[in-house]
Motif scaffolding. Structure first.
Motif, PDB file in Angstrom:
ATOM      1  N   THR A  50       0.846  -1.194   0.000  1.00 19.35           N
ATOM      2  CA  THR A  50       0.000   0.000   0.000  1.00 19.35           C
ATOM      3  C   THR A  50       0.879   1.241   0.000  1.00 19.35           C
ATOM      4  O   THR A  50       2.103   1.137  -0.187  1.00 19.35           O
ATOM      5  CB  THR A  50      -0.986  -0.009   1.196  1.00 19.35           C
ATOM      6  OG1 THR A  50      -1.884   1.096   1.057  1.00 19.35           O
ATOM      7  CG2 THR A  50      -0.281   0.091   2.541  1.00 19.35           C
ATOM      8  N   MET A  54      -2.586   8.197   0.101  1.00 18.87           N
ATOM      9  CA  MET A  54      -3.712   7.478  -0.512  1.00 18.87           C
ATOM     10  C   MET A  54      -4.864   8.435  -0.765  1.00 18.87           C
ATOM     11  O   MET A  54      -5.404   9.005   0.176  1.00 18.87           O
ATOM     12  CB  MET A  54      -4.134   6.352   0.455  1.00 18.87           C
ATOM     13  CG  MET A  54      -5.177   5.397  -0.039  1.00 18.87           C
ATOM     14  SD  MET A  54      -4.706   4.397  -1.457  1.00 18.87           S
ATOM     15  CE  MET A  54      -3.260   3.526  -0.877  1.00 18.87           C
ATOM     16  N   GLN A  75      -5.489   2.633   4.248  1.00 19.47           N
ATOM     17  CA  GLN A  75      -4.142   2.058   4.284  1.00 19.47           C
ATOM     18  C   GLN A  75      -3.699   1.833   5.730  1.00 19.47           C
ATOM     19  O   GLN A  75      -2.996   0.879   6.026  1.00 19.47           O
ATOM     20  CB  GLN A  75      -3.136   2.900   3.476  1.00 19.47           C
ATOM     21  CG  GLN A  75      -2.623   4.175   4.117  1.00 19.47           C
ATOM     22  CD  GLN A  75      -3.560   5.344   3.879  1.00 19.47           C
ATOM     23  OE1 GLN A  75      -4.768   5.192   3.804  1.00 19.47           O
ATOM     24  NE2 GLN A  75      -2.992   6.525   3.764  1.00 19.47           N
ATOM     25  N   GLY A 359       1.402   0.448  -4.896  1.00 22.24           N
ATOM     26  CA  GLY A 359       0.631  -0.265  -3.875  1.00 22.24           C
ATOM     27  C   GLY A 359      -0.856   0.037  -3.945  1.00 22.24           C
ATOM     28  O   GLY A 359      -1.641  -0.460  -3.138  1.00 22.24           O
ATOM     29  N   TYR A 360      -1.256   0.866  -4.909  1.00 25.51           N
ATOM     30  CA  TYR A 360      -2.658   1.287  -4.991  1.00 25.51           C
ATOM     31  C   TYR A 360      -3.589   0.151  -5.418  1.00 25.51           C
ATOM     32  O   TYR A 360      -4.755   0.118  -5.040  1.00 25.51           O
ATOM     33  CB  TYR A 360      -2.790   2.482  -5.952  1.00 25.51           C
ATOM     34  CG  TYR A 360      -2.047   3.685  -5.422  1.00 25.51           C
ATOM     35  CD1 TYR A 360      -2.550   4.384  -4.338  1.00 25.51           C
ATOM     36  CD2 TYR A 360      -0.821   4.069  -5.953  1.00 25.51           C
ATOM     37  CE1 TYR A 360      -1.857   5.467  -3.804  1.00 25.51           C
ATOM     38  CE2 TYR A 360      -0.116   5.153  -5.427  1.00 25.51           C
ATOM     39  CZ  TYR A 360      -0.648   5.842  -4.354  1.00 25.51           C
ATOM     40  OH  TYR A 360       0.044   6.892  -3.825  1.00 25.51           O
ATOM     41  N   GLN A 363      -4.167  -2.189  -2.411  1.00 31.17           N
ATOM     42  CA  GLN A 363      -5.053  -1.519  -1.446  1.00 31.17           C
ATOM     43  C   GLN A 363      -6.503  -1.613  -1.943  1.00 31.17           C
ATOM     44  O   GLN A 363      -7.415  -1.893  -1.160  1.00 31.17           O
ATOM     45  CB  GLN A 363      -4.635  -0.058  -1.258  1.00 31.17           C
ATOM     46  CG  GLN A 363      -5.519   0.705  -0.285  1.00 31.17           C
ATOM     47  CD  GLN A 363      -5.362   0.254   1.164  1.00 31.17           C
ATOM     48  OE1 GLN A 363      -4.255   0.104   1.667  1.00 31.17           O
ATOM     49  NE2 GLN A 363      -6.485   0.020   1.854  1.00 31.17           N
TER      50      GLN A 363
END
Ligand SMILES: Cc1cc2nc3c(=O)[nH]c(=O)nc-3n(C[C@H](O)[C@H](O)[C@H](O)COP(=O)(O)OP(=O)(O)OC[C@H]3O[C@@H](n4cnc5c(N)ncnc54)[C@H](O)[C@@H]3O)c2cc1C
Length: 381
Positions: A50, A54, A75, A359-360, A363
């Motif tokens: 993540t 964010m 996150q 890391g999106y 997530q």
């Protein structure tokens, strides 16, 4: 088998969902011989789980839908969940959280927590039909039934790791709209005019790429087939057809050039090989900066806004994700349930939500799984 929920896929989203559901509640089905195969190879083997930064601007898709789902399992919630299960992700590259040693650290937790459900491997889902309130999931081995089905079968990228279009086929069967899919987070192939890039294969340099309104910063890696690297991968998320602009010299002060005694090939803050390849391409002799004419300076300034149309992308075989997918305006944001058929749910990459590198996408897979799990748990009890 008396399962309440059939989950199609045993990838990131499905495993988190299985981990969050009560024991013996679900059955997962995956074509692969092992669950979570993509997690293993992700993030260069360390899985970028993540990101500290964010928000919806890092995603392509319906902003309100994405924001609401991410806010239900942030996150921070994900990091705390992982820490409670013994994994302490480490921060790298300013804001990206990775496994400390290997992706298998994350996978092991997901596998341990989802062991309370049944997982069928080496089994391919062929279709899903509904009769009355019951779904019938046909595989290459049997037909299973349950009152709830979760489609967590991902997108089309990396077919060698089990990817298929089954999620879209199921969605379409139940009347959903599929937003046009395309490979994303992937390198670009180039046209004839940029074939000289290939001679630089293996070299990387810092750039800023503009695609339409979007700006992507980071390294560009010259590759045998074209260009790749983080900035290019992010740019591919927004590219459909047409031109992109690359600034090979972000922040460079051009007025210094004609005052410098250095050779052009040493003057620019990028690898010498790259400068030399461009000089050759532009037909400019490598000589001290103070000796060049304003006309040559003007020609060189193209390096700050080098515009061209990529030929295409490296395709689904190399793409980290699939852009597009099941339209989110037909899915209930509070539950992840289909607006077309009660008892049918969608989580993860199969939906029309795609994140940038960093890391999106994990997530998203985990947050959407959380929302779905919360609904199913609530309805159970
Ligand atoms: C090389 C690579 C590196 C990546 N690195 C990162 C990273 O570091 N960080 C990040 O955030 N994202 C990363 N991603 C993206 C991330 O892996 C995905 O976005 C994420 O796995 C999506 O989760 P998902 O559960 O929706 O789908 P998947 O993880 O793709 O899982 C779907 C599962 O469904 C199964 N399936 C498909 N069709 C069928 C069928 N017909 N029958 C049965 N099973 C089926 C597949 O075998 C698969 O196991 C990377 C992707 C790749 C390819």
């Amino acid at each position: 088998m008396d399962q309440k929920v059939i989950i199609i896929g045993a990838g990131a989203s499905a495993l988190m969902l299985a981990a969050l559901l009560p024991p013996k509640h679900a059955i997962l089905i995956d074509t692969n011989p092992k669950a979570g195969e993509k997690i293993c190879i992700s993030g260069g083997g360390k899985c970028n789980i993540t990101n500290a930064n964010m928000d919806t601007s890092y995603y392509l898709g319906e902003e309100r839908f994405i924001g609401e789902v991410l806010s239900r399992f942030t996150q921070q919630d994900l990091l705390q969940w992982l820490i409670r299960h013994g994994l302490h992700p480490v921060l790298r590259k300013e804001s990206q959280y990775f496994c400390p040693r290997s992706s298998s650290e994350l996978l092991d937790i997901l596998l341990k927590e989802s062991r309370k459900q049944k997982i069928l491997l080496n089994e391919q889902v062929l279709d899903v039909r509904k009769r009355g309130e019951m779904f019938y999931v046909k595989t290459n081995r049997r037909t299973l039934n349950a009152p709830k089905v979760v489609v967590a079968s991902g997108g089309l990228s990396f077919p060698r790791l089990g990817a298929s279009g089954i999620g879209y086929e199921i969605a379409e069967h139940f009347g959903h709209t599929i937003r046009k899919t395309a490979p994303a987070l992937v390198g670009f192939t180039v046209q004839k005019e940029q074939f000289f890039f290939k001679s630089l294969s293996g070299v990387s340099t810092e750039v800023v790429i503009t695609v339409g309104e979007e700006v992507c910063r980071g390294s560009l890696l010259f590759a045998h087939k074209g260009i790749s690297g983080p900035a290019v991968l992010d740019a591919s998320l927004y590219w459909e057809r047409g031109k992109i602009t690359i600034d090979f010299l972000p922040g460079f002060e051009w007025k210094r050039v004609r005052q410098s005694k250095k050779q052009l090939s040493s003057l620019f803050p990028m690898p010498k090989r790259v400068t030399k390849a461009f000089l050759l391409q532009f037909g400019i002799e490598d000589r001290p900066g103070h000796t060049i004419s304003s006309e040559i300076l003007h020609k060189l300034q193209i390096l700050s806004s080098y515009t061209f149309a990529p030929a295409g992308t490296f395709g689904y075989g190399k793409a980290e994700v699939t852009r597009g997918g099941v339209a989110t305006n037909e899915v209930d944001v509070q539950t992840m349930e289909s607006g077309k058929s009660r008892g049918l749910y969608f989580t993860g990459e199969v939906l029309d939500v795609t994140g940038r590198l960093g890391g999106y996408n994990f997530q998203w897979a985990f947050s959407s799984a959380y929302v779905c799990a919360a609904t199913i748990r609530r309805e159970k009890g």
